[in-house]
Design an enzyme around this catalytic site. Structure first.
Site, PDB file in Angstrom:
ATOM      1  N   CYS A   1      41.322  43.364 118.841  1.00  0.00           N
ATOM      2  CA  CYS A   1      40.179  43.469 120.128  1.00  0.00           C
ATOM      3  C   CYS A   1      39.062  44.320 119.613  1.00  0.00           C
ATOM      4  O   CYS A   1      39.366  45.419 118.982  1.00  0.00           O
ATOM      5  CB  CYS A   1      40.883  44.293 121.030  1.00  0.00           C
TER       6      CYS A   1
ATOM      7  N   GLU B   1      32.669  34.281 122.542  1.00  0.00           N
ATOM      8  CA  GLU B   1      33.899  33.894 122.956  1.00  0.00           C
ATOM      9  C   GLU B   1      33.633  32.571 123.779  1.00  0.00           C
ATOM     10  O   GLU B   1      34.289  31.492 123.632  1.00  0.00           O
ATOM     11  CB  GLU B   1      34.854  34.768 123.764  1.00  0.00           C
TER      12      GLU B   1
ATOM     13  N   TRP C   1      36.024  42.377 129.766  1.00  0.00           N
ATOM     14  CA  TRP C   1      34.857  41.312 130.262  1.00  0.00           C
ATOM     15  C   TRP C   1      34.938  40.617 128.847  1.00  0.00           C
ATOM     16  O   TRP C   1      35.348  41.048 127.897  1.00  0.00           O
ATOM     17  CB  TRP C   1      33.650  42.158 130.468  1.00  0.00           C
TER      18      TRP C   1
END
Ligand code: ARG
Length: 353
Positions: free
Chosen positions: A61, A221, A216
């Protein structure tokens, strides 16, 4: 189990500067509880801290700067299927927050018999990625799914059922481009908020199996992957035509241009609808700040390079130019299911799957 508990509690109590006596007292209670029941119950403080550190430890992440702002919903008291479904819908409403997205995790009891088969709370029914579960849903209800959003498929006390989501609670963003009406005419949309529901959360040896969580979106992506991957919406040619690009030969760089314009369009669309989203430069800068913060706290940042580089202009952000140690520390999130063949093929190249 006690070893895992011990390492988590010790790390947490040290991070929070709690004294030795408090730490030892808590460890004793946990040890006894494990001896008599086989497991132990986290205090709310431990649960919140554990979930936040699991995010901090999520090597793939890029959005981890905000790990300590994660909103943790302790839902361990719920057990009834309809209560759980209501809570899942509440998660969507709360985290969507009219577009000002709140990173949120809902944590249900570790031994819940409720299994959610959807990998995100919100998915489109026509996304090729949901084909296997769509088929299961259609088999169970003996009819085609007509709704734009994929219903939930869940098993409760051994019985598998379908729950259509209340679509009025879902924020969906129309995708437009300020310079290309032809793009607007494609009538593309993407939903505001990705809520992952396919992972387990391990905190101090306790495995929580129903823990939907969200941040969010990062623009790429949606724009570089979901809309363009050939095994997803496969829209590269379609958007290139909408952007009037010369697709006659590779050397016009039409693919690259289309990718950039599409990222721009998605960013503009979310912004003009007041929906939180981050571009890859900002995300990467934020990650750099996260790395600095962690170093200042004396912690080594772990990361998965193949996921931390964005799928657009990767060499223009700092992540590209450095290596990351991909060791997994606990607390952390783990995939529940074995990946399907297709996911497997792309697993190295598939940011935020
Ligand atoms: N890549 C996934 C998707 O496109 C979402 C994964 C989580 N992403 C995030 N920004 N928290 O739907």
């Amino acid at each position: 189990m006690f070893k895992d508990a011990q390492s988590f509690i010790t790390q947490m109590y040290q991070d929070l500067n709690k004294d030795h006596a408090t730490l030892n007292g808590r460890l004793e209670v946990i040890q006894q509880e494990i001896e008599s029941t086989g497991t132990y119950y986290h205090t709310q403080e431990e649960l919140i801290y554990g979930a936040r550190v699991a995010w901090r430890n999520s090597n793939r992440c890029i959005g981890r700067l905000f790990w300590d702002k994660l909103e943790v919903k302790d839902l361990r008291h719920l057990d009834d299927a309809s209560d759980i479904i209501n809570a899942l819908e509440d998660h969507i409403k709360y985290a969507t927050n009219d577009g000002r997205i709140i990173p949120t995790i809902s944590i249900f009891k570790p031994n819940t018999t409720f299994i959610l088969h959807n990998d995100q709370l919100i998915r489109y029914s026509n996304d090729p990625i949901v084909r296997p579960i769509l088929q299961q849903i259609e088999d169970i209800q003996s009819s085609k799914v007509q709704s734009k959003f994929l219903p939930w498929l869940y098993t409760y006390n051994g019985e598998t059922k379908v729950h259509p989501i209340d679509e009025s609670i879902i924020l969906d963003v129309p995708l437009t481009h300020p310079q290309f009406p032809k793009f607007d005419a494609l009538n593309l949309t993407w939903y505001a908020i990705p809520i992952i529901s396919s992972m387990d959360l391990n905190i101090g040896g306790v495995i929580y199996t129903l823990v939907p969580f969200n941040g969010w979106y990062m623009v790429s992506e949606i724009a570089s992957r979901n809309l363009l991957d050939t095994y997803r919406y496969d829209l590269l040619n379609t958007v290139a035509n909408a952007f009037d690009l010369d697709t006659s030969k590779t050397s016009t760089y039409w693919r690259d241009k289309a990718l950039v314009e599409l990222n721009y369009a998605v960013h503009q669309s979310y912004k003009s609808n007041n929906v939180s989203i981050v571009d890859h430069y900002t995300a990467s800068k934020q990650f750099e700040k996260f790395e600095q913060n962690e170093n200042q706290c004396g912690r080594q940042v772990t990361g998965d390079w193949t996921w931390l580089i964005p799928p657009i202009s990767p060499s223009l952000v700092h992540n590209w130019h450095k290596g990351y140690d991909n060791t997994y520390h606990n607390p952390n999130f783990y995939y529940k299911k074995k990946p399907t063949k297709q996911e497997d093929n792309h697993s190295n190249k598939c940011p935020y799957h």
